[in-house]
Design a protein around this motif. Sequence first.
Motif, PDB file in Angstrom:
ATOM      1  N   ALA A   1       0.822  -1.216   0.000  1.00 15.30           N
ATOM      2  CA  ALA A   1       0.000   0.000   0.000  1.00 15.30           C
ATOM      3  C   ALA A   1       0.852   1.261   0.000  1.00 15.30           C
ATOM      4  N   VAL A   2       2.130   1.120   0.378  1.00 13.73           N
ATOM      5  CA  VAL A   2       2.995   2.285   0.493  1.00 13.73           C
ATOM      6  C   VAL A   2       3.374   2.851  -0.876  1.00 13.73           C
ATOM      7  N   VAL A   3       3.166   2.021  -1.927  1.00 14.85           N
ATOM      8  CA  VAL A   3       3.528   2.507  -3.254  1.00 14.85           C
ATOM      9  C   VAL A   3       2.315   2.499  -4.179  1.00 14.85           C
ATOM     10  N   ASP A   4       2.204   3.557  -4.946  1.00 12.11           N
ATOM     11  CA  ASP A   4       1.083   3.714  -5.864  1.00 12.11           C
ATOM     12  C   ASP A   4       1.623   3.719  -7.288  1.00 12.11           C
TER      13      ASP A   4
ATOM     14  N   LEU B   1       2.867  -4.711 -13.984  1.00 15.63           N
ATOM     15  CA  LEU B   1       2.832  -3.612 -13.023  1.00 15.63           C
ATOM     16  C   LEU B   1       2.398  -2.313 -13.674  1.00 15.63           C
ATOM     17  N   SER B   2       2.863  -2.098 -14.882  1.00 18.24           N
ATOM     18  CA  SER B   2       2.550  -0.839 -15.556  1.00 18.24           C
ATOM     19  C   SER B   2       2.948  -0.949 -17.024  1.00 18.24           C
TER      20      SER B   2
ATOM     21  N   LEU C   1      10.083   3.449  -2.210  1.00 17.07           N
ATOM     22  CA  LEU C   1      10.987   3.077  -3.288  1.00 17.07           C
ATOM     23  C   LEU C   1      11.503   1.643  -3.125  1.00 17.07           C
ATOM     24  N   ALA C   2      11.683   1.234  -1.870  1.00 18.70           N
ATOM     25  CA  ALA C   2      12.153  -0.134  -1.625  1.00 18.70           C
ATOM     26  C   ALA C   2      11.111  -1.145  -2.085  1.00 18.70           C
TER      27      ALA C   2
ATOM     28  N   PRO D   1      12.102  -0.328 -15.295  1.00 18.67           N
ATOM     29  CA  PRO D   1      12.095   1.125 -15.557  1.00 18.67           C
ATOM     30  C   PRO D   1      11.467   1.958 -14.439  1.00 18.67           C
ATOM     31  N   LEU D   2      10.761   1.325 -13.507  1.00 15.85           N
ATOM     32  CA  LEU D   2       9.869   2.108 -12.640  1.00 15.85           C
ATOM     33  C   LEU D   2      10.585   3.004 -11.641  1.00 15.85           C
ATOM     34  N   SER D   3      11.628   2.501 -10.986  1.00 16.80           N
ATOM     35  CA  SER D   3      12.253   3.348  -9.961  1.00 16.80           C
ATOM     36  C   SER D   3      12.877   4.591 -10.582  1.00 16.80           C
ATOM     37  N   ALA D   4      13.375   4.469 -11.819  1.00 10.19           N
ATOM     38  CA  ALA D   4      13.943   5.656 -12.484  1.00 10.19           C
ATOM     39  C   ALA D   4      12.849   6.682 -12.758  1.00 10.19           C
TER      40      ALA D   4
END
Lengths: 309, 480
Positions: free
Chosen positions: B17-20, B53-54, B104-105, B192-195
């Motif tokens: 839940a901490v990440v959207d 995921l996306s 981010l983690a 690619p997501l964290s970037a």
Amino acid sequence: MSEKTEKTEPRLSVFKTYKLYVGGKFPRSESGRVYEVTTQTSAAGAAGKGKWLANAPLASRKDARDAVVAARKAFGGWSGATAYNRGQVLYRVAEMLEGRREQFVREVADAEGLSKAKAAAVVDAAIDRWVWYAGWTDKIAQVTGGANPVAGPFFNLSSPEPTGVVAVLAPQKSSFLGLVSVVAPVIATGNTAVVIASEKSPLPALSLAEVLATSDVPGGVVNVLSGRTAEIAAPLAAHQDVNAIDLAGADEALAKELEIAAADNLKRTLRPQAVDYFDTPGIDRLTAFLETKTVWHPTGSLGASGSSY
Amino acid sequence: MASASAFEYAPAPESRAVVDIAPSYGLFIDGEFVEAADGKVFKTVSPSTEEVLSEVAQAGAEDVERAVKAARKAFAKWSALPGSERAKYLFRIARIIQERSRELAVLETLDNGKPIKETRDADLPLVAGHFFYYAGWADKLDHAGFGANPKPLGVAGQVIPWNFPLLMLAWKIAPALATGNTVVLKPAETTPLSALFFADICRQAGLPKGVVNILPGYGDAGAALVAHPDVNKVAFTGSTAVGKEIARTVAGTRKKLTLELGGKGANIVFDDAPIDQAVEGIVTGIFFNQGQVCCAGSRLLVQESVQDELLDSLKRRLSTLRLGDPLDKNTDIGAINSAEQLARITALAEQGEAEGAERWSPACELPSSGYWFAPTLFTNVTQAHTIARDEIFGPVLSVLTFRTPDEAVAKANNTQYGLSAGIWTEKGSRILAVASKLRAGVIWSNTFNKFDPTSPFGGYKESGFGREGGRHGLEAYLDV
């Protein structure tokens, strides 16, 4: 060469057979080939126009490979020598050169079409360059290395180490000062070198080899080849046991070709750049052929019983 | 899950839940999220579940053009800023990363497949630390040992791998910005997501537009970026084969190049080493991040006299490793990053068997979906075996033996690579003697896989050239 003295026949001078310098020995090219070297004058820059000086060895790709073997063999001992010792050896080169100053003034004047005064300035600068790099051998580690304050119980130390065998394309125009300026920094840090002398003016380089041979520089640390730069450089750039290449003596097209070949085993590559070799050098040519090794040592803790990690 | 009954654990998953994660993301060019010029997109999946995921915009040559142009435009102002101002932007970024580090983690674990234990305790603290460290350099470059007033290079084209997506981004972007360069960075296609989240952090930090541009995409975008004539600096972390290709591409240009490539690190255990600590170090060395680490200790060199004792102990330890849901805080071994990487590891392991090495894995149940590979040990390995020579980039350890320190050094150095090595012994003088003979850029004594922003990292030989981290890391981004 021969000077006229009154009323006597001129003494016939003794010519020198110029040879390669590989593994501390002076072989001819295994190919048996030679090429004509002539004086360079402002009026007669083109080949064939100057006065004949010597038949220099026209080194082959086999000579180049032999030189790499010699350089690799010498690497362990030279890189393992103390920095102090290497400094003394480089200083010894300056001493030996000083004693043969007149010879080099003459050879540089012939090779580069310089007046005696200008050639003398070149030779003096070259001798001083050896002294400059002699002083660097035991200082570069302190300048480029050091302890890193990591966030943990470790003593973390980075130290420079020589890359290994370096192929050096000596500058084409500055056949002596340029040569010294690119060779000295390579060996100062413990690398060994395979040097391709200036193609048109190889004689000062081949004579320098005689100085190196009598300066306590171990055989194989510097190997000098004369001949066609492109022919000798190609197998060196592609050689899997060469770790780095200095392209100072390559033109743009050759430099690109060699850089592509050098990528095959990821040689450290120093591209050609505009340099005034009379300027005091920076440390770039030293650091270009250094690796950084970082070692993590546990510092442990005295309070713990038993082994402390 | 390991079946040893003493180690049955109840699941302890970290909350998602901490990440959207948005259903789609654009490229980040000139401070804006935009679609790819040709409208192409690709899906990024969670390697542990294969869940999409996306959907992410896929950069092409035209997007590279736009991004380099934006970076070039931003360069004049950014490089002219006083170092102290650039420093404050970087300090802001470091702080925002710390604030958002749990988010981010979790994101990184979802997109990469590595255990939350690692993203939370290793990746993210190092990422924030790296920005914090280089922030401090921005106004002190005169004192960094590269002469007075060293100049930035211009636009940096940076291509990073999938094994430590955000950490590799930090290693690339922090020193580049501190020294006054602007960047175009291509993250790996599987992560690619964290970037892209980092792009949002740049916006939160108020970083001027165009200073950081992010181009998710495949190898073709990376190739276009490094070949772009208006790029002054190329930095790449990835495989040795691609590194060589890049070195050929930039040949004959004035582009400055640094490469962090493959490795086949030797972890040398002498007979006087404390076996239990060594076992922990071996496990860290090869199973950290599922062995998908360029500096992994993938060759274990053990002194013959302690081989049996060490291997017994190591096998016992491997039996207690927990493989499974990367979001579970108890998980030691997560998912392999992609189906492609799993296939590569599988093929190399099969080749190891075919060439006669002895394969062993602990009893280990693999989840039914996602990409998984059990921790694997090969014994009776010779130096000629493919698994002793080629980088596997997976949780596979090849065990070789030696009798004398000289033999250990010779075997350790018998590789095209030269990135890392480990030494395990109680004897301090032996550590120093062996460390001085190893041809590797990073050497760990009685420890392994330690990293720090202040400590230069990089390889000898075909592991690449240039250093990242520490004062040394500045050189790659300065015109010196």
